[in-house]
Design an enzyme around this catalytic site. Structure first.
Site, PDB file in Angstrom:
ATOM      1  N   SER A 143     -18.349  -1.748  21.710  1.00 25.43           N
ATOM      2  CA  SER A 143     -16.903  -1.812  21.484  1.00 25.43           C
ATOM      3  C   SER A 143     -16.539  -3.295  21.462  1.00 25.43           C
ATOM      4  CB  SER A 143     -16.174  -1.128  22.641  1.00 25.43           C
ATOM      5  OG  SER A 143     -14.788  -1.406  22.617  1.00 25.43           O
ATOM      6  N   TYR A 156     -15.417   1.196  31.621  1.00 21.45           N
ATOM      7  CA  TYR A 156     -15.691   1.262  30.178  1.00 21.45           C
ATOM      8  C   TYR A 156     -16.217  -0.085  29.696  1.00 21.45           C
ATOM      9  CZ  TYR A 156     -14.846   2.154  25.202  1.00 21.45           C
ATOM     10  OH  TYR A 156     -14.992   2.318  23.835  1.00 21.45           O
TER      11      TYR A 156
HETATM   12  P1  NAI Z   1     -14.190  10.801  20.383  1.00 20.47           P
HETATM   13  O1  NAI Z   1     -13.789  11.329  21.723  1.00 20.47           O
HETATM   14  O2  NAI Z   1     -13.381  11.196  19.215  1.00 20.47           O
HETATM   15  O3  NAI Z   1     -15.727  11.167  20.104  1.00 20.47           O
HETATM   16  C1  NAI Z   1     -16.717  11.001  21.097  1.00 20.47           C
HETATM   17  C2  NAI Z   1     -17.757  12.122  20.970  1.00 20.47           C
HETATM   18  O4  NAI Z   1     -18.756  11.952  21.990  1.00 20.47           O
HETATM   19  C3  NAI Z   1     -17.141  13.500  21.174  1.00 20.47           C
HETATM   20  O5  NAI Z   1     -17.513  14.386  20.149  1.00 20.47           O
HETATM   21  C4  NAI Z   1     -17.701  13.940  22.517  1.00 20.47           C
HETATM   22  O6  NAI Z   1     -17.837  15.356  22.630  1.00 20.47           O
HETATM   23  C5  NAI Z   1     -19.039  13.229  22.541  1.00 20.47           C
HETATM   24  N1  NAI Z   1     -19.592  13.112  23.897  1.00 20.47           N
HETATM   25  C6  NAI Z   1     -18.925  12.807  25.047  1.00 20.47           C
HETATM   26  N2  NAI Z   1     -19.764  12.847  26.089  1.00 20.47           N
HETATM   27  C7  NAI Z   1     -20.997  13.171  25.611  1.00 20.47           C
HETATM   28  C8  NAI Z   1     -22.262  13.358  26.204  1.00 20.47           C
HETATM   29  N3  NAI Z   1     -22.444  13.233  27.527  1.00 20.47           N
HETATM   30  N4  NAI Z   1     -23.315  13.681  25.403  1.00 20.47           N
HETATM   31  C9  NAI Z   1     -23.144  13.849  24.070  1.00 20.47           C
HETATM   32  N5  NAI Z   1     -21.952  13.694  23.450  1.00 20.47           N
HETATM   33  C10 NAI Z   1     -20.887  13.361  24.209  1.00 20.47           C
HETATM   34  O7  NAI Z   1     -14.225   9.228  20.548  1.00 20.47           O
HETATM   35  P2  NAI Z   1     -14.714   8.054  19.540  1.00 20.47           P
HETATM   36  O8  NAI Z   1     -13.680   7.040  19.584  1.00 20.47           O
HETATM   37  O9  NAI Z   1     -15.144   8.623  18.255  1.00 20.47           O
HETATM   38  O10 NAI Z   1     -15.971   7.498  20.345  1.00 20.47           O
HETATM   39  C11 NAI Z   1     -17.228   7.227  19.727  1.00 20.47           C
HETATM   40  C12 NAI Z   1     -17.762   5.897  20.259  1.00 20.47           C
HETATM   41  O11 NAI Z   1     -16.961   4.830  19.755  1.00 20.47           O
HETATM   42  C13 NAI Z   1     -17.731   5.770  21.773  1.00 20.47           C
HETATM   43  O12 NAI Z   1     -18.936   5.168  22.217  1.00 20.47           O
HETATM   44  C14 NAI Z   1     -16.546   4.848  22.021  1.00 20.47           C
HETATM   45  O13 NAI Z   1     -16.657   4.154  23.227  1.00 20.47           O
HETATM   46  C15 NAI Z   1     -16.659   3.936  20.819  1.00 20.47           C
HETATM   47  N6  NAI Z   1     -15.465   3.161  20.474  1.00 20.47           N
HETATM   48  C16 NAI Z   1     -14.314   3.777  20.064  1.00 20.47           C
HETATM   49  C17 NAI Z   1     -13.211   3.023  19.711  1.00 20.47           C
HETATM   50  C18 NAI Z   1     -11.938   3.638  19.209  1.00 20.47           C
HETATM   51  O14 NAI Z   1     -10.954   2.915  18.994  1.00 20.47           O
HETATM   52  N7  NAI Z   1     -11.882   4.929  18.994  1.00 20.47           N
HETATM   53  C19 NAI Z   1     -13.242   1.557  19.763  1.00 20.47           C
HETATM   54  C20 NAI Z   1     -14.501   1.003  20.206  1.00 20.47           C
HETATM   55  C21 NAI Z   1     -15.565   1.796  20.528  1.00 20.47           C
END
Ligand code: NAI
Length: 287
Positions: A143, A156
């Site tokens: 991130s 985080y």
């Molecule tokens: P999101 O919540 O939409 O998607 C995250 C996915 O990870 C979900 O489908 C969830 O079920 C899955 N997940 C959660 N715990 C899990 C586990 N223990 N094992 C397997 N799957 C699991 O969130 P997003 O934003 O798409 O997150 C994806 C990545 O992007 C994360 O690593 C987040 O930290 C990173 N990120 C997101 C940003 C944003 O603005 N949305 C910015 C910077 C980084």
């Protein structure tokens, strides 16, 4: 890597947000896709939608915080497809309070998914990637909060700084061994996803026993501002296109949101000057 058609991608956290956007882009590139997530129903839904568009996908329900699950994921991918070409270690969650009020359960959950999830997957996949004749590329999702700091989201940020360190170390270790396995670290700013609703996947065993205190006015303002900015963030699909462009160009640091670069520069300069730490809130791009 420049050629994706017919090749195999594995995506953790594929059922939502950034992971789902990456899955759609993989499908558009004609890849075969292993979709992995802890959330089974959402995973099945994404797979059904991609298959309806003609993509070849399988789903693997797995908790990346568990080494046995990531080993099983790698085994399934190799049993079915015999090779992996793109590995997106993307699953992630956010939670906790101030550094001193976050509980051991908060730390275990967020570090378990965001840091150990990446490490578990690397332990399962890298030996296999090294052994296969085909080239491959790993993208670890950190991130912009893995590069700059400020108040709030302490666990985080700790997990994401660690994911950057793991990725940089991996880069050097792979470079000593091979040119066939490449690695990038992805540091997005705001992307419109469900990350603020990450609690939906918090395991019961890692719930806090006592309810958290009410947030302070500052904390509420921070969380509302973050929510607004995430809601107005880049679409996961446009974000995925930028990630693929970076993979094609073999960039290690993938920084898809240049509006954050002044904050990163301010942090680096203050460190070099041995000044007090920069606060990312002072350099936030305008809403
Ligand atoms: P999101 O919540 O939409 O998607 C995250 C996915 O990870 C979900 O489908 C969830 O079920 C899955 N997940 C959660 N715990 C899990 C586990 N223990 N094992 C397997 N799957 C699991 O969130 P997003 O934003 O798409 O997150 C994806 C990545 O992007 C994360 O690593 C987040 O930290 C990173 N990120 C997101 C940003 C944003 O603005 N949305 C910015 C910077 C980084």
């Amino acid at each position: 890597m420049k050629q994706f058609h017919g090749r195999v991608a594995v995506i953790t956290g594929a059922a939502s947000g950034i992971g789902r956007g990456l899955a759609e882009q993989c499908a558009a590139e004609g890849m075969r896709i292993v979709l992995a997530d802890i959330e089974e129903a959402a995973l099945a839904q994404v797979a059904a939608e991609l298959r309806a568009e003609g993509a070849q996908t399988i789903t693997v329900q797995c908790d990346v915080a568990k080494p046995d699950d990531t080993e099983m994921l790698a085994q399934r991918a190799y049993d079915l497809f015999g090779a992996v070409h793109l590995l997106f270690n993307n699953a992630g969650v956010g939670g906790g309070s101030t550094i001193w009020e976050s509980t051991p359960a908060d730390w275990e959950w967020v570090m378990g998914v965001n840091l150990y999830g990446v490490v578990n997957s690397l332990r399962a996949f890298v030996p296999r990637l090294l052994a296969q004749p085909d080239e491959s590329h790993i993208v670890n999702t950190a991130s912009i909060y893995g590069l700059i700091n400020g108040p709030g989201s302490g666990i985080y940020k700790a997990s994401k700084f660690a994911a950057v360190a793991v990725s940089e170390t991996l880069y050097h270790e792979l470079a000593q061994r091979t040119t066939k396995v490449r690695v990038s670290v992805l540091c997005p700013g705001f992307v419109a996803t469900r990350i603020q609703d990450a609690d939906r996947n918090r395991p019961p065993a890692l719930q806090n026993a006592a309810p958290r205190r009410a947030p302070t006015a500052q904390e509420s303002a921070w969380s509302q501002m973050t929510g607004r900015r995430i809601g107005l963030g880049q679409t996961p699909r446009a974000h995925a296109e930028a990630v693929f462009e970076a993979i094609r160009a073999d960039r290690f640091y993938i920084l898809p949101h240049p509006e954050w670069l002044p904050a990163l520069r301010a942090r680096m300069e203050r460190m070099l000057d041995e000044a007090l730490p920069a606060n990312l809130l002072d350099s936030l791009p305008p809403e």
